[in-house]
Design a protein around this motif. Structure first.
Motif, PDB file in Angstrom:
ATOM      1  N   UNK A 108      44.847  60.594  77.727  1.00 30.96           N
ATOM      2  CA  UNK A 108      44.989  61.637  78.735  1.00 30.96           C
ATOM      3  C   UNK A 108      44.617  61.041  80.081  1.00 30.96           C
ATOM      4  N   UNK A 109      45.267  61.527  81.122  1.00 30.28           N
ATOM      5  CA  UNK A 109      45.073  60.998  82.469  1.00 30.28           C
ATOM      6  C   UNK A 109      44.650  62.141  83.379  1.00 30.28           C
ATOM      7  N   UNK A 110      43.640  61.885  84.206  1.00 33.25           N
ATOM      8  CA  UNK A 110      43.164  62.889  85.161  1.00 33.25           C
ATOM      9  C   UNK A 110      43.145  62.268  86.554  1.00 33.25           C
ATOM     10  N   UNK A 111      43.748  62.976  87.512  1.00 34.71           N
ATOM     11  CA  UNK A 111      43.679  62.570  88.909  1.00 34.71           C
ATOM     12  C   UNK A 111      42.478  63.282  89.525  1.00 34.71           C
ATOM     13  N   UNK A 112      41.461  62.520  89.909  1.00 27.43           N
ATOM     14  CA  UNK A 112      40.240  63.113  90.431  1.00 27.43           C
ATOM     15  C   UNK A 112      40.440  63.619  91.860  1.00 27.43           C
ATOM     16  N   UNK A 113      39.497  64.415  92.305  1.00 24.24           N
ATOM     17  CA  UNK A 113      39.579  64.973  93.652  1.00 24.24           C
ATOM     18  C   UNK A 113      39.624  63.894  94.726  1.00 24.24           C
ATOM     19  N   UNK A 114      39.009  62.738  94.445  1.00 24.98           N
ATOM     20  CA  UNK A 114      38.991  61.648  95.421  1.00 24.98           C
ATOM     21  C   UNK A 114      40.160  60.679  95.241  1.00 24.98           C
ATOM     22  N   UNK A 115      41.120  61.051  94.376  1.00 25.59           N
ATOM     23  CA  UNK A 115      42.334  60.282  94.091  1.00 25.59           C
ATOM     24  C   UNK A 115      42.096  59.070  93.187  1.00 25.59           C
ATOM     25  N   UNK A 116      40.893  58.941  92.626  1.00 24.50           N
ATOM     26  CA  UNK A 116      40.728  57.979  91.549  1.00 24.50           C
ATOM     27  C   UNK A 116      41.477  58.513  90.320  1.00 24.50           C
ATOM     28  N   UNK A 117      41.787  57.612  89.396  1.00 21.93           N
ATOM     29  CA  UNK A 117      42.376  57.997  88.115  1.00 21.93           C
ATOM     30  C   UNK A 117      41.352  57.777  87.008  1.00 21.93           C
ATOM     31  N   UNK A 118      41.320  58.717  86.084  1.00 23.14           N
ATOM     32  CA  UNK A 118      40.473  58.566  84.905  1.00 23.14           C
ATOM     33  C   UNK A 118      41.363  58.614  83.677  1.00 23.14           C
ATOM     34  N   UNK A 119      41.275  57.593  82.845  1.00 23.38           N
ATOM     35  CA  UNK A 119      42.030  57.503  81.599  1.00 23.38           C
ATOM     36  C   UNK A 119      41.064  57.619  80.435  1.00 23.38           C
ATOM     37  N   UNK A 120      41.331  58.544  79.526  1.00 22.18           N
ATOM     38  CA  UNK A 120      40.527  58.699  78.313  1.00 22.18           C
ATOM     39  C   UNK A 120      41.426  58.515  77.102  1.00 22.18           C
ATOM     40  N   UNK A 121      40.907  57.900  76.055  1.00 25.00           N
ATOM     41  CA  UNK A 121      41.726  57.610  74.871  1.00 25.00           C
ATOM     42  C   UNK A 121      40.828  57.300  73.682  1.00 25.00           C
ATOM     43  N   UNK A 122      41.451  57.254  72.512  1.00 20.98           N
ATOM     44  CA  UNK A 122      40.758  56.960  71.261  1.00 20.98           C
ATOM     45  C   UNK A 122      40.739  55.461  70.993  1.00 20.98           C
ATOM     46  N   UNK A 123      39.601  54.962  70.586  1.00 19.89           N
ATOM     47  CA  UNK A 123      39.502  53.608  70.064  1.00 19.89           C
ATOM     48  C   UNK A 123      39.320  53.675  68.561  1.00 19.89           C
ATOM     49  N   UNK A 124      40.326  53.231  67.816  1.00 22.27           N
ATOM     50  CA  UNK A 124      40.259  53.276  66.349  1.00 22.27           C
ATOM     51  C   UNK A 124      39.608  51.997  65.849  1.00 22.27           C
ATOM     52  N   UNK A 125      38.406  52.128  65.346  1.00 22.83           N
ATOM     53  CA  UNK A 125      37.622  50.964  64.971  1.00 22.83           C
ATOM     54  C   UNK A 125      37.988  50.388  63.618  1.00 22.83           C
ATOM     55  N   UNK A 126      37.420  49.241  63.352  1.00 23.18           N
ATOM     56  CA  UNK A 126      37.543  48.573  62.056  1.00 23.18           C
ATOM     57  C   UNK A 126      36.135  48.428  61.475  1.00 23.18           C
ATOM     58  N   UNK A 127      35.850  49.096  60.335  1.00 20.52           N
ATOM     59  CA  UNK A 127      36.741  50.006  59.614  1.00 20.52           C
ATOM     60  C   UNK A 127      36.886  51.351  60.322  1.00 20.52           C
ATOM     61  N   UNK A 128      37.860  52.137  59.862  1.00 20.66           N
ATOM     62  CA  UNK A 128      38.160  53.439  60.438  1.00 20.66           C
ATOM     63  C   UNK A 128      37.150  54.444  59.908  1.00 20.66           C
ATOM     64  N   UNK A 129      36.007  54.549  60.585  1.00 23.26           N
ATOM     65  CA  UNK A 129      34.968  55.475  60.139  1.00 23.26           C
ATOM     66  C   UNK A 129      34.196  56.002  61.342  1.00 23.26           C
ATOM     67  N   UNK A 130      33.211  56.847  61.057  1.00 22.98           N
ATOM     68  CA  UNK A 130      32.471  57.497  62.131  1.00 22.98           C
ATOM     69  C   UNK A 130      31.515  56.567  62.852  1.00 22.98           C
ATOM     70  N   UNK A 131      31.303  55.389  62.326  1.00 24.39           N
ATOM     71  CA  UNK A 131      30.423  54.426  62.981  1.00 24.39           C
ATOM     72  C   UNK A 131      31.186  53.580  63.986  1.00 24.39           C
ATOM     73  N   UNK A 132      32.438  53.220  63.658  1.00 22.24           N
ATOM     74  CA  UNK A 132      33.173  52.263  64.476  1.00 22.24           C
ATOM     75  C   UNK A 132      34.210  52.905  65.403  1.00 22.24           C
ATOM     76  N   UNK A 133      34.581  54.168  65.163  1.00 17.41           N
ATOM     77  CA  UNK A 133      35.534  54.847  66.048  1.00 17.41           C
ATOM     78  C   UNK A 133      34.822  55.414  67.271  1.00 17.41           C
TER      79      UNK A 133
END
Length: 406
Positions: free
Chosen positions: A130-155
Motif C-alpha cells: 500500500x502507498x500513502x502520500x503524506x501531507x509533506x509529499x513524502x511517500x510511505x510504502x507498507x508491505x508484507x515480508x514473508x519470512x523463511x520459514x513462513x511463521x509468526x516469528x519470521x514474518x
C-alpha cells in the motif's frame, strides 16, 4: 585505612537497602482512558448515483508472468503513482513495482522494482503493498515480508519512505511482527498516520479449521520515525476479519474500515469510529454497539473490499465475489469476479450494484480490486486479471458516475 574500610561497608549496606526498597516498591498503575461509546450520525439516505463502466480497459502492469494487487494514489495534479507486487512463475509474490502517470492514468512510465527479493536466505517474497502520500509529499510504502520459514516469528510488516517522489527509498523498518499482511494506511488532518493490517491468531483454529484473524492498528505521529504498539480494532470469534482499507469520511463524520469477514454470512462489513474517539474505545466495533454494520443492502457476499468517497459525498465500495460461479472459496478464489456498490456519506446503505465484467469467461477471474477517484464524475477500478494459464496482470477500467435527482 580502617575508617575508609568502615565507610565502604556502610556505603555498601546503604546501597543494598536502597536497591532492595526499589525492588519492593509497588508498580505504578497507569489507568487507561477510553473514549465514551458513541454512534455515527444518522444518515438513512439512499444513494442516488450509479456507475456506468467503459467497455474498454488497459493493462497497467508490466510484462511479467505474474502481477497482482494494484494500488493507485494521486501525488499531485495529474500525477498518479501505482504499486503492485509481481514476479516470475514460481516466485509470484517476490517483488514490488512502482509506475507513474503524468496524465491522470492514461499512460504510464516503465516500471521500477522498488522492493526486490534479494534476501533469499531470510525472505521468500514481499507482497500486498500500500502507498500513502503524506501531507509533506513524502511517500510511505507498507508491505508484507514473508519470512523463511513462513511463521509468526519470521514474518513481518515493513515500511519504507521516499522523500523524492519515489526515486529513492530508505532502508525498510519492521513495524509489526508475525503473520501480518494487507496493510492499509491513511493520514489524519492532524498528521497522525494510521496503518491497519490483518494479523493471524496462531493459538486457535476456530474458523472452520483455519486460524482466526483480527485487524490491528499502529500509529505514527512523526512521519514514520516511530510507531505505537498494535491495537486491536476488529475481531469476530470464530471468523477471519481482514483486508482493512481506511477512509476518513468528509465533514468530520468519522473514520471507517471495510473488512473482509471470512466465514461470516455477511461481507464486507464496515467498522466505524468518530474522529474524537479515534478508535480509543474499550471494545471493538460490533453490531450491538452500533459501530459495525453490513456493507450491502443486497444479499451479496464479497471479499477484498476497498472504498473511496467522491467530493460530492457518495461512497463507493468494490469487492470480489463469485457471482453465481461454483467456486472453491479456498482454491478457486482467483476466478472470482467484481461487484461495485454506491453508498451514502456515512458509508451505509450500499446498493446500486454495478458489474464491470458482466461477460467474464469462466476460465478467467478478476480479484484483488482497488478504486481510484479520477475526477468528480469518474473513477477507476484496478483489478487483477487471472488468465487460463494461471498468470495474472493488473488492469485499469474507468466508470462514469450518473447522479439521479432524489
Amino acid at each position: 585505612m580502617k575508617k575508609l574500610a568502615f565507610n565502604l561497608i556502610i556505603l555498601a549496606i546503604s546501597s543494598f537497602v536502597y536497591l532492595s526498597s526499589c525492588k519492593q516498591a509497588p508498580e505504578k498503575q497507569v489507568k487507561v482512558q477510553f473514549a465514551k461509546d458513541d454512534l455515527p450520525r444518522i444518515d438513512d439516505t439512499i444513494r442516488n448515483a450509479k456507475i456506468i463502466w467503459d467497455k474498454t480497459e488497459r493493462k497497467v502492469s508490466h510484462e511479467e508472468y505474474f502481477a497482482e494487487y494494484g494500488r493507485a494514489r494521486r501525488y499531485n495534479g495529474d500525477t498518479v503513482l501505482l504499486v503492485y507486487h509481481c514476479g516470475p512463475k514460481g516466485h509470484e509474490w517476490d517483488n514490488i513495482a512502482l509506475k507513474k502517470s503524468f496524465d491522470n492514468g492514461q499512460s504510464w512510465t516503465k516500471e521500477r522494482i522498488i522492493v526486490k527479493d534479494d534476501q533469499q536466505d531470510r525472505y521468500s517474497g514481499f507482497s500486498t503493498p500500500d502507498l500513502l502520500v503524506l501531507n509533506n509529499k513524502w511517500l510511505m510504502l507498507a508491505y508484507t515480508g514473508k519470512g523463511i520459514p513462513d511463521d509468526s516469528v519470521h514474518n513481518n510488516l515493513q515500511v519504507r519512505i521516499s522523500k523524492d517522489a519515489g526515486e529513492t527509498w530508505t532502508e525498510p523498518s519492521i513495524v509489526a511482527l508475525g503473520r501480518s499482511w494487507e496493510p492499509g494506511m491513511t493520514q489524519l488532518p492532524n498528521g497522525e498516520i494510521q496503518l491497519f493490517f490483518s494479523n493471524e491468531l496462531v493459538s486457535t483454529k476456530a474458523a472452520k479449521g483455519r486460524h482466526e484473524q483480527k485487524v490491528l492498528l499502529i500509529r505514527s505521529k512523526d512521519n514514520g520515525a516511530t510507531w505505537s504498539s498494535p491495537q486491536m480494532v476488529a475481531f469476530t470469534p470464530g471468523r477471519r476479519d481482514g483486508m482493512p482499507v481506511p477512509l476518513v469520511l468528509k465533514d468530520d463524520k468519522g473514520i471507517i474500515i471495510p473488512v473482509e469477514a471470512v466465514e461470516n454470512m455477511t461481507s464486507p462489513e464496515i467498522i466505524w469510529t468518530s474522529m474524537k474517539a479515534n478508535w480509543n474505545y474499550a471494545t471493538v466495533g460490533t453490531k450491538d454497539n452500533g459501530r459495525r454494520w453490513i456493507g450491502s443492502v443486497d444479499p451479496v457476499w464479497g471479499g477484498a473490499p476497498t472504498v473511496v468517497q467522491f467530493p460530492s459525498g457518495e461512497t463507493v465500495i468494490s469487492m470480489q465475489t463469485e457471482l453465481g460461479r461454483k467456486l472453491d472459496r479456498y482454491k478457486g478464489w482467483k476466478k472470482n469476479s467484481v461487484v461495485v456498490m454506491v453508498g451514502n456519506s456515512m458509508a451505509k446503505n450500499f446498493g446500486n450494484l454495478s458489474f464491470p465484467y458482466p461477460d467474464l469467461p469462466e476460465n478467467e477471474g478478476r480479484y484483488f480490486c482497488s478504486l481510484f477517484i479520477v475526477d468528480k464524475d469518474r473513477l477507476a477500478l484496478l483489478t487483477t486479471r487471472n488468465y487460463p494459464d494461471s498468470s495474472s496482470a493488473v488492469f485499469w477500467k474507468e466508470g462514469r458516475v450518473i447522479r439521479e435527482k432524489p
